[in-house]
Scaffold this motif. Structure first.
Motif, PDB file in Angstrom:
ATOM      1  N   GLN A  88       1.935   2.263   8.804  1.00  9.63           N
ATOM      2  CA  GLN A  88       2.123   2.457   7.370  1.00  9.63           C
ATOM      3  C   GLN A  88       3.572   2.855   7.083  1.00  9.63           C
ATOM      4  O   GLN A  88       4.127   3.727   7.742  1.00  9.63           O
ATOM      5  N   THR A  89       4.177   2.221   6.096  1.00  7.74           N
ATOM      6  CA  THR A  89       5.605   2.444   5.851  1.00  7.74           C
ATOM      7  C   THR A  89       5.915   3.119   4.522  1.00  7.74           C
ATOM      8  O   THR A  89       6.997   3.686   4.369  1.00  7.74           O
ATOM      9  N   LEU A 105       0.842  -1.193   0.000  1.00  8.77           N
ATOM     10  CA  LEU A 105       0.000   0.000   0.000  1.00  8.77           C
ATOM     11  C   LEU A 105       0.875   1.240   0.000  1.00  8.77           C
ATOM     12  O   LEU A 105       1.733   1.415   0.872  1.00  8.77           O
ATOM     13  N   VAL A 106       0.660   2.107  -0.991  1.00 10.95           N
ATOM     14  CA  VAL A 106       1.318   3.406  -1.034  1.00 10.95           C
ATOM     15  C   VAL A 106       0.281   4.435  -0.585  1.00 10.95           C
ATOM     16  O   VAL A 106      -0.695   4.692  -1.300  1.00 10.95           O
ATOM     17  N   ALA A 107       0.457   4.987   0.600  1.00  8.69           N
ATOM     18  CA  ALA A 107      -0.483   5.978   1.130  1.00  8.69           C
ATOM     19  C   ALA A 107      -0.167   7.333   0.511  1.00  8.69           C
ATOM     20  O   ALA A 107       0.924   7.875   0.696  1.00  8.69           O
ATOM     21  N   VAL A 108      -1.134   7.873  -0.226  1.00  7.19           N
ATOM     22  CA  VAL A 108      -0.913   9.109  -0.984  1.00  7.19           C
ATOM     23  C   VAL A 108      -1.417  10.298  -0.166  1.00  7.19           C
ATOM     24  O   VAL A 108      -2.619  10.475   0.025  1.00  7.19           O
ATOM     25  N   SER A 109      -0.467  11.099   0.292  1.00  4.44           N
ATOM     26  CA  SER A 109      -0.808  12.182   1.225  1.00  4.44           C
ATOM     27  C   SER A 109      -0.853  13.546   0.564  1.00  4.44           C
ATOM     28  O   SER A 109      -0.749  14.576   1.235  1.00  4.44           O
ATOM     29  N   LYS A 110      -1.028  13.588  -0.747  1.00  8.98           N
ATOM     30  CA  LYS A 110      -1.045  14.848  -1.503  1.00  8.98           C
ATOM     31  C   LYS A 110      -1.995  15.874  -0.885  1.00  8.98           C
ATOM     32  O   LYS A 110      -3.171  15.586  -0.644  1.00  8.98           O
ATOM     33  N   GLU A 136       0.661  10.335  11.662  1.00  9.79           N
ATOM     34  CA  GLU A 136      -0.340   9.474  12.296  1.00  9.79           C
ATOM     35  C   GLU A 136      -0.406   8.119  11.595  1.00  9.79           C
ATOM     36  O   GLU A 136      -0.465   7.069  12.253  1.00  9.79           O
ATOM     37  N   ALA A 137      -0.387   8.149  10.265  1.00  6.30           N
ATOM     38  CA  ALA A 137      -0.413   6.893   9.515  1.00  6.30           C
ATOM     39  C   ALA A 137       0.849   6.078   9.761  1.00  6.30           C
ATOM     40  O   ALA A 137       0.798   4.853   9.908  1.00  6.30           O
TER      41      ALA A 137
END
Length: 228
Positions: free
Chosen positions: A50-51, A30-35, A44-45
């Protein structure tokens, strides 16, 4: 729901999609997209486990990376101008959006000057042919990979795409499948130093379908961080 709760819900969706398609959950990252979201939400993630995080804009990526105390893995997932590459060595571990040889050459030059290890990249393919989207064509992708493979400080690890937006995620399936078949074709060419181990495809609304079609990296923003 909090970012932590949203993240858990997305991870559960990934696990279900892997189960349905007979894949191990560990085969999908999973790539968490924080745009356009603050660094505090990224923190927090990260605290929730989340890495891997993706950013669309170079300056935003650099700023957030400087603010985070916890080490995480950063991916560049937005359109990249060659004159911005110089800011990325030492920060990003993968660039998803290499769509032209001149960009790959600049990455090669910057990594040669600033990093001991090569940069992992994905070739972005515009499988839909939409004029508003970046990416090489499926027809030109094989030759582009051949040329990039000759650069010593760049490692081709797979492909990336963005299908058209659909209300029904099933409508995106043919585009994900086309990218997977293209990756298989490139892999069969046995180009030296090239691996087709990564497929970056699928976002908040359609990543389950992308996983069923072979995605190894799903780029999810809204489902984790909320609307922008």
């Amino acid at each position: 729901m909090s970012v932590t709760g949203n993240l858990a819900a997305v991870q559960a969706r990934i696990q279900r999609a892997c189960t349905i398609s007979g894949r191990a959950p560990s085969s999908v990252r999973l790539v968490a997209v924080s745009k356009l979201h603050p660094a505090a939400l990224v923190a927090e993630a990260a605290a929730a486990g989340q890495t891997v995080f993706g950013e669309n804009y170079v300056q935003e990526l650099v700023d957030k990376a400087a603010q985070l105390a916890r080490p995480v893995e950063w991916h560049m997932i937005g359109h990249l101008q060659s004159n911005k590459v110089k800011y990325l060595p030492g920060i990003v571990s993968m660039i998803h959006t290499v769509d032209r040889l001149s960009l790959a050459q600049e990455i090669d030059r910057q990594w040669r000057d600033k990093q001991s290890a090569a940069c992992d990249i994905l070739v972005q393919v515009n499988v839909s042919g939409e004029a508003t989207k970046s990416g090489t064509t499926a027809t030109e992708a094989v030759e582009l990979v051949r040329h990039i493979a000759k650069l010593p400080n760049v490692r081709v690890r797979g492909l990336m795409t963005m299908p058209p937006f659909f209300d029904d995620p099933e409508a995106a399936r043919p585009y994900f499948r086309e990218l997977r078949l293209l990756a298989d074709r490139i892999s069969s060419e046995q180009i030296p130093a090239v691996e087709m181990t990564e497929l970056s495809m699928g976002m908040s609304g359609d990543f389950e379908v992308a996983i069923e079609e072979g995605a190894t990296l799903v780029r999810v923003g809204t489902a984790i961080f909320g609307g922008r």
